[in-house]
Structure formats: structure tokens, C-alpha cells
Design a protein around this motif. Structure first.
Motif, PDB file in Angstrom:
ATOM      1  N   PHE A  36       0.159   2.032   4.302  1.00 32.35           N
ATOM      2  CA  PHE A  36      -1.073   1.448   3.744  1.00 32.35           C
ATOM      3  C   PHE A  36      -0.887  -0.056   3.520  1.00 32.35           C
ATOM      4  O   PHE A  36      -1.812  -0.844   3.764  1.00 32.35           O
ATOM      5  N   ASP A  37       0.305  -0.454   3.045  1.00 33.38           N
ATOM      6  CA  ASP A  37       0.581  -1.885   2.840  1.00 33.38           C
ATOM      7  C   ASP A  37       0.468  -2.655   4.157  1.00 33.38           C
ATOM      8  O   ASP A  37      -0.083  -3.760   4.198  1.00 33.38           O
ATOM      9  N   GLU A  38       1.015  -2.069   5.220  1.00 31.62           N
ATOM     10  CA  GLU A  38       0.938  -2.718   6.527  1.00 31.62           C
ATOM     11  C   GLU A  38      -0.513  -2.858   6.981  1.00 31.62           C
ATOM     12  O   GLU A  38      -0.918  -3.900   7.520  1.00 31.62           O
ATOM     13  N   LEU A  39      -1.308  -1.792   6.759  1.00 32.60           N
ATOM     14  CA  LEU A  39      -2.722  -1.835   7.149  1.00 32.60           C
ATOM     15  C   LEU A  39      -3.476  -2.883   6.332  1.00 32.60           C
ATOM     16  O   LEU A  39      -4.357  -3.575   6.863  1.00 32.60           O
ATOM     17  N   ALA A  40      -3.110  -3.022   5.055  1.00 33.16           N
ATOM     18  CA  ALA A  40      -3.752  -4.024   4.208  1.00 33.16           C
ATOM     19  C   ALA A  40      -3.494  -5.428   4.760  1.00 33.16           C
ATOM     20  O   ALA A  40      -4.400  -6.264   4.831  1.00 33.16           O
ATOM     21  N   ASP A  41      -2.233  -5.696   5.165  1.00 37.70           N
ATOM     22  CA  ASP A  41      -1.912  -6.994   5.755  1.00 37.70           C
ATOM     23  C   ASP A  41      -2.686  -7.224   7.050  1.00 37.70           C
ATOM     24  O   ASP A  41      -3.183  -8.335   7.307  1.00 37.70           O
ATOM     25  N   GLN A  42      -2.795  -6.187   7.874  1.00 36.47           N
ATOM     26  CA  GLN A  42      -3.501  -6.327   9.138  1.00 36.47           C
ATOM     27  C   GLN A  42      -4.977  -6.664   8.938  1.00 36.47           C
ATOM     28  O   GLN A  42      -5.556  -7.428   9.722  1.00 36.47           O
ATOM     29  N   HIS A  43      -5.593  -6.113   7.899  1.00 39.91           N
ATOM     30  CA  HIS A  43      -7.025  -6.299   7.678  1.00 39.91           C
ATOM     31  C   HIS A  43      -7.329  -7.418   6.676  1.00 39.91           C
ATOM     32  O   HIS A  43      -8.506  -7.636   6.349  1.00 39.91           O
ATOM     33  N   GLY A  44      -6.306  -8.121   6.206  1.00 41.35           N
ATOM     34  CA  GLY A  44      -6.536  -9.216   5.273  1.00 41.35           C
ATOM     35  C   GLY A  44      -7.001  -8.758   3.915  1.00 41.35           C
ATOM     36  O   GLY A  44      -7.779  -9.444   3.236  1.00 41.35           O
ATOM     37  N   VAL A  45      -6.521  -7.589   3.497  1.00 41.79           N
ATOM     38  CA  VAL A  45      -6.892  -7.008   2.209  1.00 41.79           C
ATOM     39  C   VAL A  45      -5.688  -7.112   1.270  1.00 41.79           C
ATOM     40  O   VAL A  45      -4.536  -6.929   1.703  1.00 41.79           O
ATOM     41  N   GLU A  46      -5.931  -7.402   0.015  1.00 41.93           N
ATOM     42  CA  GLU A  46      -4.854  -7.567  -0.958  1.00 41.93           C
ATOM     43  C   GLU A  46      -4.615  -6.270  -1.715  1.00 41.93           C
ATOM     44  O   GLU A  46      -5.513  -5.721  -2.347  1.00 41.93           O
ATOM     45  N   ALA A  57     -10.386   0.930   4.873  1.00 45.09           N
ATOM     46  CA  ALA A  57     -10.535   2.313   4.427  1.00 45.09           C
ATOM     47  C   ALA A  57     -10.524   3.281   5.606  1.00 45.09           C
ATOM     48  O   ALA A  57      -9.901   4.350   5.555  1.00 45.09           O
ATOM     49  N   ARG A  58     -11.190   2.939   6.675  1.00 47.22           N
ATOM     50  CA  ARG A  58     -11.200   3.798   7.858  1.00 47.22           C
ATOM     51  C   ARG A  58      -9.798   3.911   8.476  1.00 47.22           C
ATOM     52  O   ARG A  58      -9.402   4.975   8.969  1.00 47.22           O
ATOM     53  N   ALA A  59      -9.063   2.806   8.461  1.00 43.17           N
ATOM     54  CA  ALA A  59      -7.696   2.848   8.978  1.00 43.17           C
ATOM     55  C   ALA A  59      -6.812   3.753   8.125  1.00 43.17           C
ATOM     56  O   ALA A  59      -5.928   4.452   8.646  1.00 43.17           O
ATOM     57  N   MET A  60      -7.060   3.775   6.816  1.00 43.45           N
ATOM     58  CA  MET A  60      -6.303   4.666   5.930  1.00 43.45           C
ATOM     59  C   MET A  60      -6.576   6.128   6.270  1.00 43.45           C
ATOM     60  O   MET A  60      -5.664   6.961   6.319  1.00 43.45           O
ATOM     61  N   LEU A  61      -7.842   6.466   6.494  1.00 42.55           N
ATOM     62  CA  LEU A  61      -8.191   7.838   6.856  1.00 42.55           C
ATOM     63  C   LEU A  61      -7.543   8.232   8.189  1.00 42.55           C
ATOM     64  O   LEU A  61      -7.057   9.357   8.349  1.00 42.55           O
ATOM     65  N   ALA A  62      -7.533   7.292   9.115  1.00 40.19           N
ATOM     66  CA  ALA A  62      -6.908   7.585  10.404  1.00 40.19           C
ATOM     67  C   ALA A  62      -5.417   7.825  10.242  1.00 40.19           C
ATOM     68  O   ALA A  62      -4.834   8.685  10.928  1.00 40.19           O
ATOM     69  N   GLU A  63      -4.790   7.094   9.329  1.00 41.64           N
ATOM     70  CA  GLU A  63      -3.366   7.271   9.086  1.00 41.64           C
ATOM     71  C   GLU A  63      -3.074   8.663   8.542  1.00 41.64           C
ATOM     72  O   GLU A  63      -2.023   9.250   8.850  1.00 41.64           O
TER      73      GLU A  63
END
Length: 517
Positions: free
Chosen positions: A379-389, A419-425
Motif C-alpha cells: 500500500f505504501d508503494e501504491l501511495a508513492d506511485q499515485h502521489g498520495v500521502e 483506492a482502486r489500486a488497493m482493491l486490485a492488490e
């Protein structure tokens, strides 16, 4: 140069050569007697060094004889610059004094009183001769009291014997790898032997080029370099070392027979650590090398400490970077004591693992933490990819924000994409692991963001927007993303279809919500 000045120099040098001829002959005479006595009564192990003294004494007398013959013939251009003449004379003197003192130290218990007395006279005559060469005595004076050995009695010679013999040759606590650079073999040999006896590892080079070649493959803690050498003088060698990235840290002690303050200044300006005159006093040599190595060791310790501090700083920065946003870290480094910001518009994401309590109850602790750690790290990696803190984790819940700490116009779109990337994960479960699911809630609006705590820093967000985002998650549907009216409005009309309904939200009341398709 005027004729009178040139004539004055010629007269001075001629007088100097005449004054040093007698002690030079005395040195040769005494040395011949010493060798005869040692050949007769021993110690025979001292003969190699004594023959080196004899050879140097003959070289000295030959040089003086050539100068006298030239002066008598009246040839022009005979006398070089005084400093060069002194250097030429000091070269054999260095060997005479060095090897004589070496014999006195190494064979103090084996020399007969008469042999030790003759060697002491050679040393005294050599020192007197050096004072004449260095101009410390008046070459135009005929006062017999100037000639120190004219009134040297047996008591003075015996005292010198005791002084030299009593030198305790100890290995210094600071030993190292030392490179000697000198074009004179006797100088290299004397330094090599003295330094080896003090416990150092010594390598000798006969020229600057040879020294540079050795330095290409070997490491040294210190270098001793002669100034006057034929192919590359010591100052040029020093410059080459100090301009080399790997070699510039090697401390260099310059050695020369020149009694020239200008040469010393040039050496120090070029980066020399210290300067020694020939002939080198063994006690002074040992003290200078020990001090130089100690300074070098302290500098090396300082470099290691600084490197360790830098390493620890980088580790701390990495750890801090994992906890706080980079912008906040910079503001802390710039000296801000209180960090609190009002963000006009941001989007908050809450994600919670469904039925995690039941999963935890039947899963071993190590495996549970491993699974949760891997999931949240992704999730941390996805946050960095999407520019989310990432804001924080609360048990099995994950909280993030878009548009914090730096505002961005597409904060709602970034939050939904995350959020969608999290669900996919969550669909990537492999093997026999039970599949986990997320319930996600999103809300958009103004928030207060800031740093709280002193012992353990926490960057957090507060406000009604955060509370509503939490309610969107808690009353949402597993495997779906539920957003608020404000988030729906921020996404814009072209975002796509959503399932709209009015829900009774605890603590809020009737509230429009949207389930993303």
C-alpha cells in the motif's frame, strides 16, 4: 652581479674550504685508526658500517680537494650558489654522522674505550665541520677556541660516548608504513635502518618517478622525501602527491641539507607536514615521525567518526522520511517549532480489512504480522506511485490523504485511483492463504494538518472531513469504494457511473453516498 660581490663570494668560499679541510682530514684519519683497531680487536660486525663512514670521509676530502685545486687555479664559474655548495658538502657528512652514531648505539657494549673515544672525536669533528658549512662560525677568524675539538679532552669525548650509548631505542607506539624518497643510497639506508628498528615498515625509492610508481600499488601512512633530486625534486613530487585524489592524504616530511628558510616555506605552502635538516638527529626524527603519525591517525579517526555520523544521519533521515512527509522534515530542519496548516481542500481515504479479527484469531502471530506487513508495504508503494500521502495505520486500518501536505487540483482523482489500486492488490492472494478484502471510504473537504508530539512525532490530520471519511468506510460495502457527496462533486461529471443512495450515517444523520462501480 658586481665584480666586488663576485670576488667577495669567491674569497668567502675559498676561506670556508680552507677552514673545513683540517676537520675533514681529521675525520678521515680517525676513521682509518678506528677500522684498524676494530679489525684487530672487534667487534667485527661493526665493520660494514665503519667502511661506509670511511668511504664518505674519502668522498668529503675528495670534494674539498677539488674545490681547493679549482680555487688555486683561479678558474671562473667554480663556486656554485652557497646553498648548493653546502648541500654537496652535507651529503657525505650525513653518512659520516649517521653511521658513526649507529655504530655507537648498536655496539655500545662491545667497543673498547679507545675505539669509542675515536668515534666520539669523529662525531665532534663532524659537528664542528657542519657549523662551519652552515656559516655559524666566523670563517675569517683564526681564534683557535672556535675549533671545538682543539680543546676536546677525553672527558668530553667520554661524555658523548655515554650520551649516544644511553639512547634507548624503543619501538614507538605509533608505527606505520613509511616511504623514503632520496637519491643518495647512504641516506636511504640510514633512514631505512633507523625506522625499521623503531618498528616501521619501510620502502625506499631512489627518485620521484620510482616513488610514484610504488605508490600506484602500495599504501603508506607517511613519506619522507629529499628536496634535491635529479629527475624530480622533492617539491615537485610533493605537488604531484597533493594533486592526486588518492595520494593527497599521505603526510609528507621533507628532508634536505639546504639551510634555506625559503625552501622550508615553499614546502609547507605546498602541503608538507614537516621539515627536517640533514644530517638528521635520530631522536628528533623519531619524535617528528611519531607526532606526524599521531596527527595522521587522529585525522583518520576524525574521518571515520564523520563518516559514521553521516551514516547515522542518513539512517535517521531515512527513518524520519518513513514517518513524516519530506516537506515537513525540511521545515523541521529549517527550525520550525510548530507545524500546523489549514488545507482548504484535500481528499481523505480510509481502508479497513474486513473480518480481520477472525483472521487474526486463527493465524500464528509471526505469520499474521508478516502478511499484514507485506500488504501495508505494498500500500505504501501504491501511495508513492499515485502521489498520495500515507498518514497512519490503526490496527488493520490504513489512512491516507491526497492534496496533503502540498495542495494539488486532482486530489479526488488521485485518491480514487489509489483506492482502486488497493482493491486490485487484495486480489493478488496466492496459494493457500485466505483471501482478505477491503472496505474503503473517501471524503473531500478542508482539514487541519500538522505535527504533533515530541518524543514520537506524528503527522496527522483533523476535522469534520476526516470524520466523514471514516464513516464512509465503516458503513461501506466489502470490496467496494464508498465516496461522499463532496468527493463525487470534486471528481466531476465525466468521472463515470456510481450507485447513489441516501444513508443514515451514525453521528451525521441522512447523508448522500456513492458506491463506485
Amino acid at each position: 652581479m658586481s665584480i666586488s660581490t663576485d670576488m667577495g663570494r669567491r674569497v668567502y668560499v675559498a676561506r670556508l674550504v680552507q677552514k673545513i679541510a683540517d676537520p675533514a682530514q681529521a675525520i678521515l684519519g680517525y676513521q682509518e685508526l678506528v677500522i684498524e683497531d676494530v679489525q684487530a680487536s672487534g667487534p667485527h660486525d661493526a665493520l660494514p658500517d665503519l667502511y661506509k663512514v670511511l668511504a664518505a670521509a674519502r668522498d668529503l676530502n675528495d670534494l674539498i680537494k677539488r674545490l681547493l685545486d679549482t680555487e688555486a687555479s683561479g678558474s671562473s664559474g667554480v663556486f656554485a650558489v652557497d646553498s648548493e655548495l653546502r648541500h654537496d658538502l652535507r651529503t657525505p657528512m650525513n653518512a659520516i654522522l649517521g653511521y658513526s652514531e649507529m655504530v655507537m648505539e648498536e655496539f655500545a657494549g662491545s667497543l673498547s674505550a679507545s675505539i669509542a673515544d675515536d668515534i666520539a672525536k669523529i662525531i665532534l669533528e663532524s659537528r664542528f665541520l657542519l657549523e662551519q658549512i652552515d656559516g655559524k662560525l666566523d670563517v675569517f677568524s683564526d681564534d683557535p677556541r672556535e675549533k671545538l675539538t682543539d680543546h676536546v679532552d677525553v672527558t668530553i669525548a667520554a661524555d658523548l660516548v655515554r650520551t649516544i650509548a644511553a639512547r634507548v631505542v624503543r619501538s614507538s607506539s605509533e608505527t606505520g608504513r613509511i616511504l623514503i624518497v632520496d637519491d643518495t643510497a647512504s641516506n636511504r639506508d640510514l633512514l631505512n635502518r633507523r625506522l625499521t628498528r623503531d618498528g616501521h615498515l619501510v620502502t625506499a625509492a631512489g627518485s620521484g618517478e620510482e616513488a610514484l610508481s610504488i605508490l600506484e600499488t602500495q599504501e603508506f601512512d607517511l613519506a619522507l622525501a629529499d628536496i634535491l633530486m635529479p629527475d624530480m625534486n622533492g617539491i615537485e613530487l610533493l605537488g604531484r602527491l597533493k594533486s592526486h585524489e588518492r595520494l593527497r592524504e599521505i603526510p609528507v616530511i621533507m628532508i634536505s641539507g639546504l639551510k634555506d628558510d625559503g625552501a622550508i616555506i615553499r614546502c609547507i605552502e605546498a602541503g608538507a607536514e614537516d621539515y627536517l635538516h640533514k644530517p638528521i638527529d635520530p631522536v628528533l626524527l623519531r619524535a617528528r615521525i611519531t607526532a606526524c603519525l599521531e596527527r595522521s591517525r587522529w585525522r583518520e579517526r576524525e574521518r571515520r567518526y564523520l563518516a559514521q555520523i553521516e551514516f547515522e544521519k542518513e539512517r535517521a533521515d531515512t527513518l524520519l522520511d518513513a514517518i513524516l512527509p519530506r516537506q515537513v522534515i525540511k521545515r523541521l530542519a529549517d527550525g520550525e517549532k510548530v507545524i500546523a496548516d489549514r488545507i482548504d481542500m484535500a481528499t481523505i481515504v480510509f481502508a479497513d480489512i474486513v473480518n480481520f479479527t477472525q483472521f487474526a484469531a486463527r493465524t500464528p502471530p509471526i505469520k499474521l504480522l508478516q502478511r499484514l506487513g507485506e500488504l501495508f508495504s505494498r500500500f505504501d508503494e501504491l501511495a508513492d506511485q499515485h502521489g498520495v500521502e500515507k498518514i497512519k495505520t490503526i490496527g488493520d486500518a490504513y489512512m491516507a490523504a491526497a492534496g496533503i501536505p502540498d495542495p494539488r487540483p486532482d486530489h479526488a482523482q488521485a485518491a480514487v485511483a489509489f483506492a482502486r489500486a488497493m482493491l486490485a492488490e487484495m486480489c493478488r492472494t496466492t496459494g493457500s492463504e485466505p483471501r482478505l478484502n477491503l472496505r474503503i471510504g473517501i471524503n473531500t473537504g478542508p482539514v487541519i494538518a500538522g505535527l504533533i508530539g515530541r518524543k514520537r512525532f506524528v503527522y496527522d490530520v483533523w476535522g469534520h472531513t476526516v470524520n466523514v471519511a471514516s464513516r464512509m468506510e465503516s458503513c461501506g460495502t466489502p470490496g467496494r469504494i464508498q465516496i461522499s457527496q463532496s468527493t463525487f462533486d470534486a471528481l466531476g461529471p465525466d468521472f463515470g457511473e456510481c450507485h447513489h443512495e441516501i444513508r443514515d450515517i451514525h453521528g451525521i444523520g441522512k447523508y448522500p453516498t456513492y458506491l463506485l462501480l
